[in-house]
Design a protein around this motif. Structure first.
Motif, PDB file in Angstrom:
ATOM      1  N   LEU A   1     -18.115   6.246   2.050  1.00 35.47           N
ATOM      2  CA  LEU A   1     -18.652   7.478   2.620  1.00 35.47           C
ATOM      3  C   LEU A   1     -17.996   8.734   2.031  1.00 35.47           C
ATOM      4  O   LEU A   1     -18.431   9.843   2.311  1.00 35.47           O
ATOM      5  CB  LEU A   1     -18.467   7.476   4.148  1.00 35.47           C
ATOM      6  CG  LEU A   1     -19.247   6.373   4.869  1.00 35.47           C
ATOM      7  CD1 LEU A   1     -18.921   6.423   6.371  1.00 35.47           C
ATOM      8  CD2 LEU A   1     -20.749   6.557   4.637  1.00 35.47           C
ATOM      9  N   ILE A   2     -16.938   8.542   1.255  1.00 35.63           N
ATOM     10  CA  ILE A   2     -16.304   9.654   0.557  1.00 35.63           C
ATOM     11  C   ILE A   2     -16.087   9.242  -0.885  1.00 35.63           C
ATOM     12  O   ILE A   2     -15.981   8.048  -1.203  1.00 35.63           O
ATOM     13  CB  ILE A   2     -14.969  10.063   1.205  1.00 35.63           C
ATOM     14  CG1 ILE A   2     -14.010   8.866   1.323  1.00 35.63           C
ATOM     15  CG2 ILE A   2     -15.181  10.681   2.547  1.00 35.63           C
ATOM     16  CD1 ILE A   2     -12.655   9.223   1.899  1.00 35.63           C
ATOM     17  N   PRO A   3     -16.070  10.189  -1.814  1.00 37.99           N
ATOM     18  CA  PRO A   3     -15.955   9.852  -3.244  1.00 37.99           C
ATOM     19  C   PRO A   3     -14.576   9.291  -3.576  1.00 37.99           C
ATOM     20  O   PRO A   3     -13.595   9.551  -2.881  1.00 37.99           O
ATOM     21  CB  PRO A   3     -16.200  11.189  -3.952  1.00 37.99           C
ATOM     22  CG  PRO A   3     -15.838  12.230  -2.938  1.00 37.99           C
ATOM     23  CD  PRO A   3     -16.229  11.653  -1.621  1.00 37.99           C
ATOM     24  N   ALA A   4     -14.517   8.556  -4.672  1.00 36.63           N
ATOM     25  CA  ALA A   4     -13.272   7.914  -5.076  1.00 36.63           C
ATOM     26  C   ALA A   4     -12.302   8.866  -5.754  1.00 36.63           C
ATOM     27  O   ALA A   4     -11.142   8.540  -5.925  1.00 36.63           O
ATOM     28  CB  ALA A   4     -13.570   6.749  -6.012  1.00 36.63           C
ATOM     29  N   SER A   5     -12.749   9.995  -6.182  1.00 33.63           N
ATOM     30  CA  SER A   5     -11.827  10.922  -6.831  1.00 33.63           C
ATOM     31  C   SER A   5     -12.295  12.359  -6.602  1.00 33.63           C
ATOM     32  O   SER A   5     -13.374  12.584  -6.095  1.00 33.63           O
ATOM     33  CB  SER A   5     -11.755  10.642  -8.343  1.00 33.63           C
ATOM     34  OG  SER A   5     -13.023  10.775  -8.945  1.00 33.63           O
TER      35      SER A   5
ATOM     36  N   ASP B   1     -13.891  -0.448  -8.495  1.00 29.25           N
ATOM     37  CA  ASP B   1     -14.273   0.583  -7.528  1.00 29.25           C
ATOM     38  C   ASP B   1     -13.234   0.706  -6.422  1.00 29.25           C
ATOM     39  O   ASP B   1     -12.830   1.810  -6.046  1.00 29.25           O
ATOM     40  CB  ASP B   1     -15.644   0.256  -6.925  1.00 29.25           C
ATOM     41  CG  ASP B   1     -16.059   1.274  -5.860  1.00 29.25           C
ATOM     42  OD1 ASP B   1     -16.369   2.432  -6.227  1.00 29.25           O
ATOM     43  OD2 ASP B   1     -16.041   0.914  -4.661  1.00 29.25           O
ATOM     44  N   ARG B   2     -12.778  -0.441  -5.925  1.00 31.47           N
ATOM     45  CA  ARG B   2     -11.735  -0.416  -4.893  1.00 31.47           C
ATOM     46  C   ARG B   2     -10.432   0.160  -5.454  1.00 31.47           C
ATOM     47  O   ARG B   2      -9.728   0.905  -4.772  1.00 31.47           O
ATOM     48  CB  ARG B   2     -11.503  -1.835  -4.357  1.00 31.47           C
ATOM     49  CG  ARG B   2     -12.669  -2.392  -3.537  1.00 31.47           C
ATOM     50  CD  ARG B   2     -12.684  -1.799  -2.132  1.00 31.47           C
ATOM     51  NE  ARG B   2     -13.743  -2.367  -1.315  1.00 31.47           N
ATOM     52  CZ  ARG B   2     -13.616  -3.413  -0.504  1.00 31.47           C
ATOM     53  NH1 ARG B   2     -12.460  -4.046  -0.432  1.00 31.47           N
ATOM     54  NH2 ARG B   2     -14.634  -3.841   0.211  1.00 31.47           N
ATOM     55  N   ARG B   3     -10.104  -0.206  -6.681  1.00 31.44           N
ATOM     56  CA  ARG B   3      -8.868   0.312  -7.284  1.00 31.44           C
ATOM     57  C   ARG B   3      -8.943   1.824  -7.449  1.00 31.44           C
ATOM     58  O   ARG B   3      -7.960   2.536  -7.239  1.00 31.44           O
ATOM     59  CB  ARG B   3      -8.618  -0.353  -8.633  1.00 31.44           C
ATOM     60  CG  ARG B   3      -8.370  -1.850  -8.549  1.00 31.44           C
ATOM     61  CD  ARG B   3      -8.037  -2.433  -9.922  1.00 31.44           C
ATOM     62  NE  ARG B   3      -8.006  -3.887  -9.855  1.00 31.44           N
ATOM     63  CZ  ARG B   3      -8.999  -4.679 -10.222  1.00 31.44           C
ATOM     64  NH1 ARG B   3     -10.115  -4.166 -10.701  1.00 31.44           N
ATOM     65  NH2 ARG B   3      -8.889  -5.990 -10.103  1.00 31.44           N
ATOM     66  N   GLU B   4     -10.104   2.302  -7.837  1.00 34.33           N
ATOM     67  CA  GLU B   4     -10.286   3.751  -7.990  1.00 34.33           C
ATOM     68  C   GLU B   4     -10.056   4.446  -6.650  1.00 34.33           C
ATOM     69  O   GLU B   4      -9.391   5.484  -6.565  1.00 34.33           O
ATOM     70  CB  GLU B   4     -11.697   4.036  -8.508  1.00 34.33           C
ATOM     71  CG  GLU B   4     -11.873   5.410  -9.132  1.00 34.33           C
ATOM     72  CD  GLU B   4     -11.263   5.507 -10.522  1.00 34.33           C
ATOM     73  OE1 GLU B   4     -10.705   6.580 -10.823  1.00 34.33           O
ATOM     74  OE2 GLU B   4     -11.329   4.528 -11.278  1.00 34.33           O
ATOM     75  N   ARG B   5     -10.569   3.879  -5.589  1.00 32.63           N
ATOM     76  CA  ARG B   5     -10.408   4.465  -4.260  1.00 32.63           C
ATOM     77  C   ARG B   5      -8.965   4.339  -3.770  1.00 32.63           C
ATOM     78  O   ARG B   5      -8.450   5.214  -3.078  1.00 32.63           O
ATOM     79  CB  ARG B   5     -11.379   3.788  -3.278  1.00 32.63           C
ATOM     80  CG  ARG B   5     -12.832   4.095  -3.604  1.00 32.63           C
ATOM     81  CD  ARG B   5     -13.816   3.367  -2.710  1.00 32.63           C
ATOM     82  NE  ARG B   5     -15.173   3.725  -3.090  1.00 32.63           N
ATOM     83  CZ  ARG B   5     -15.796   4.831  -2.715  1.00 32.63           C
ATOM     84  NH1 ARG B   5     -15.170   5.689  -1.897  1.00 32.63           N
ATOM     85  NH2 ARG B   5     -17.005   5.108  -3.120  1.00 32.63           N
TER      86      ARG B   5
ATOM     87  N   GLY C   1      -8.741   6.368 -15.441  1.00 31.14           N
ATOM     88  CA  GLY C   1      -7.707   7.190 -16.051  1.00 31.14           C
ATOM     89  C   GLY C   1      -7.190   8.310 -15.167  1.00 31.14           C
ATOM     90  O   GLY C   1      -6.296   9.055 -15.578  1.00 31.14           O
ATOM     91  N   ALA C   2      -7.742   8.447 -13.958  1.00 27.89           N
ATOM     92  CA  ALA C   2      -7.194   9.444 -13.030  1.00 27.89           C
ATOM     93  C   ALA C   2      -5.805   8.991 -12.604  1.00 27.89           C
ATOM     94  O   ALA C   2      -5.524   7.795 -12.525  1.00 27.89           O
ATOM     95  CB  ALA C   2      -8.103   9.584 -11.810  1.00 27.89           C
ATOM     96  N   HIS C   3      -4.927   9.933 -12.343  1.00 27.46           N
ATOM     97  CA  HIS C   3      -3.582   9.530 -11.941  1.00 27.46           C
ATOM     98  C   HIS C   3      -3.068  10.399 -10.807  1.00 27.46           C
ATOM     99  O   HIS C   3      -3.489  11.544 -10.634  1.00 27.46           O
ATOM    100  CB  HIS C   3      -2.611   9.570 -13.129  1.00 27.46           C
ATOM    101  CG  HIS C   3      -2.338  10.943 -13.651  1.00 27.46           C
ATOM    102  ND1 HIS C   3      -2.978  11.456 -14.767  1.00 27.46           N
ATOM    103  CD2 HIS C   3      -1.485  11.925 -13.232  1.00 27.46           C
ATOM    104  CE1 HIS C   3      -2.537  12.676 -15.004  1.00 27.46           C
ATOM    105  NE2 HIS C   3      -1.637  12.987 -14.085  1.00 27.46           N
ATOM    106  N   VAL C   4      -2.179   9.813 -10.049  1.00 31.41           N
ATOM    107  CA  VAL C   4      -1.516  10.498  -8.939  1.00 31.41           C
ATOM    108  C   VAL C   4      -0.018  10.329  -9.127  1.00 31.41           C
ATOM    109  O   VAL C   4       0.475   9.201  -9.249  1.00 31.41           O
ATOM    110  CB  VAL C   4      -1.940   9.899  -7.577  1.00 31.41           C
ATOM    111  CG1 VAL C   4      -1.131  10.526  -6.448  1.00 31.41           C
ATOM    112  CG2 VAL C   4      -3.424  10.090  -7.349  1.00 31.41           C
ATOM    113  N   ASP C   5       0.706  11.424  -9.182  1.00 29.65           N
ATOM    114  CA  ASP C   5       2.159  11.385  -9.290  1.00 29.65           C
ATOM    115  C   ASP C   5       2.774  11.510  -7.903  1.00 29.65           C
ATOM    116  O   ASP C   5       2.505  12.480  -7.186  1.00 29.65           O
ATOM    117  CB  ASP C   5       2.675  12.516 -10.181  1.00 29.65           C
ATOM    118  CG  ASP C   5       2.402  12.264 -11.654  1.00 29.65           C
ATOM    119  OD1 ASP C   5       1.947  11.158 -11.988  1.00 29.65           O
ATOM    120  OD2 ASP C   5       2.625  13.169 -12.476  1.00 29.65           O
ATOM    121  N   ILE C   6       3.582  10.524  -7.543  1.00 33.98           N
ATOM    122  CA  ILE C   6       4.208  10.502  -6.225  1.00 33.98           C
ATOM    123  C   ILE C   6       5.706  10.734  -6.384  1.00 33.98           C
ATOM    124  O   ILE C   6       6.410   9.886  -6.947  1.00 33.98           O
ATOM    125  CB  ILE C   6       3.966   9.152  -5.526  1.00 33.98           C
ATOM    126  CG1 ILE C   6       2.456   8.859  -5.441  1.00 33.98           C
ATOM    127  CG2 ILE C   6       4.582   9.147  -4.141  1.00 33.98           C
ATOM    128  CD1 ILE C   6       2.139   7.510  -4.844  1.00 33.98           C
TER     129      ILE C   6
END
Length: 395
Positions: A391-395, A342-346, A73-78
């Protein structure tokens, strides 16, 4: 009836091919089934508007933001800088293109394609008119161009390995758009929502695309047995759009990889979805279909003028020279990032990167890869590697 060329399929590709051939002075028949509307988000970039003279009246909405939504449910507005994404409704847009082809001189015919026949060195296209009880009609022609969709009968019958094509099944529902923010707080008439969630699509994505007074809500998948209608109902529920009136529903295969061969070297060429021309990862098809239609018309013009079917190969050669690299990059991106939640989250996390946003939308708007910023490319490559290595978190 006798024509220089018969174009089978009146979508953006076929209509563009017929228009260009007619403008070059050839006699052209445009054969199309009536009433079929392809499921499509309807997005076209400014380059499509410019290259193909699309009038502003055909744009039912102009989008200034894309929202990428992750499985959690995290989102990014571009923001779409220095331009917009135009939205069209295929019900009206495709008919506009067919009318324009007829105005250029193409003869419109309505019916179902049956087969290509050859007798005594002549080529004929057989079709069944739409009228109930009508007998098949034969059209004598020098050239057949199949723009009849992802599971093209022309390709299956006439092109080597023409039945072997990779595709997803797309399904969408055209709904009445919410009247105001209070009715559907998650919906924004100026924003396209792209949903990367395995519950909605295990290998592609879902979408909510505004169409002015209406909206397109849908998804695609290549997984057999996956219930597209249930997934779309879930997408509508997650987006707060369950209560909206459903105007129509549509489903169809969407190809994801260009075929290796588009012609038979003599008198048949396929183009658009029939040739597998839809961008991987994004599923964008309208602009590429029209580009492919233009290249098909150029190759057809040469073949007719020179009376030599070997010129038909120019359609694929020129199209892949212009767009092949973009298709390869997008294909690798889909294979890399769409394989698990997991890949989609990243992937959505990566979309929050300003370098990714700028380069992605510059490439989308102008339809070419942007190589002018090598440092930005290096940063993006490094972040991709770090995410793939977890190696880095997904969110």
């Amino acid at each position: 009836m006798e024509f220089d060329a018969v174009v089978i399929g009146g979508g953006p590709c076929g209509a563009t091919t017929a228009m260009d051939l007619a403008r070059n002075g050839w006699t052209v028949a445009l054969l199309d089934k009536a009433g079929r509307i392809k499921p499509c988000g309807g997005a076209i970039p400014p380059r499509c508007v410019r290259d193909f003279d699309i009038p502003d009246a055909q744009l039912v909405a102009k989008i200034d933001t894309a929202r990428m939504i992750s499985p959690k449910g995290a989102h990014v507005d571009i923001p779409i800088e220095n331009g917009y994404v135009g939205m069209v409704d295929r019900e009206h847009f495709d008919e506009f293109l067919r009318v324009r082809a007829a105005e250029a001189g193409a003869t419109r015919l309505t019916g179902t394609y049956l087969k290509v026949e050859r007798e005594g060195g002549d080529t004929f296209v057989s079709y069944r008119p739409k009228e109930a009880g009508a007998e098949p009609v034969r059209l004598k022609t020098r050239l057949v161009i199949g723009a009849d969709g992802a599971r093209s009968n022309v390709a299956k019958q006439e092109i080597p390995d023409g039945g072997d094509i990779t595709y997803v099944i797309a399904y969408h529902e055209i709904i009445k758009a919410p009247a105001n923010h209070d009715e559907a707080p998650k919906y924004n008439a100026g924003r396209c929502d792209v949903v990367y969630n395995g519950a909605i699509s295990p290998d592609f994505y879902g979408w909510v695309f505004p169409h002015g007074e209406n909206a397109s809500v849908g998804m695609g998948t290549g997984i057999k047995g996956f219930d597209l209608k249930v997934a779309t109902a879930q997408l509508r529920a997650d987006s707060g759009l369950t209560h909206c009136e459903t105007i129509r529903t549509e489903g169809a295969p969407i190809p994801l990889k260009p075929m290796k061969r588009w012609d038979n070297g003599k008198d048949v060429l396929v183009a658009g979805d029939a040739a597998g021309v839809v961008a991987p990862s994004s599923g964008e098809g309208i602009y590429y279909a029209m580009c492919c239609g233009r290249r098909a018309a150029e190759a057809g013009h040469m073949a007719l003028a020179k009376n030599n079917g070997r010129y038909l190969r120019l359609a694929r050669r020129r199209f892949m020279r212009e767009h092949g690299m973009v298709f390869r990059v997008l294909g690798r991106m889909q294979d890399t990032w769409y394989r698990s939640d997991d890949r989609r989250e990243r992937f959505v996390t990566l979309c929050n990167d300003i370098d990714v946003q700028r380069l992605t939308f510059e490439a989308y708007m102008h339809k070419q890869l942007v190589f002018a910023k090598p440092i930005a490319h290096l940063r993006i490559f490094a972040k991709n590697c770090l995410h793939l290595a977890r190696l880095i978190p997904a969110s």
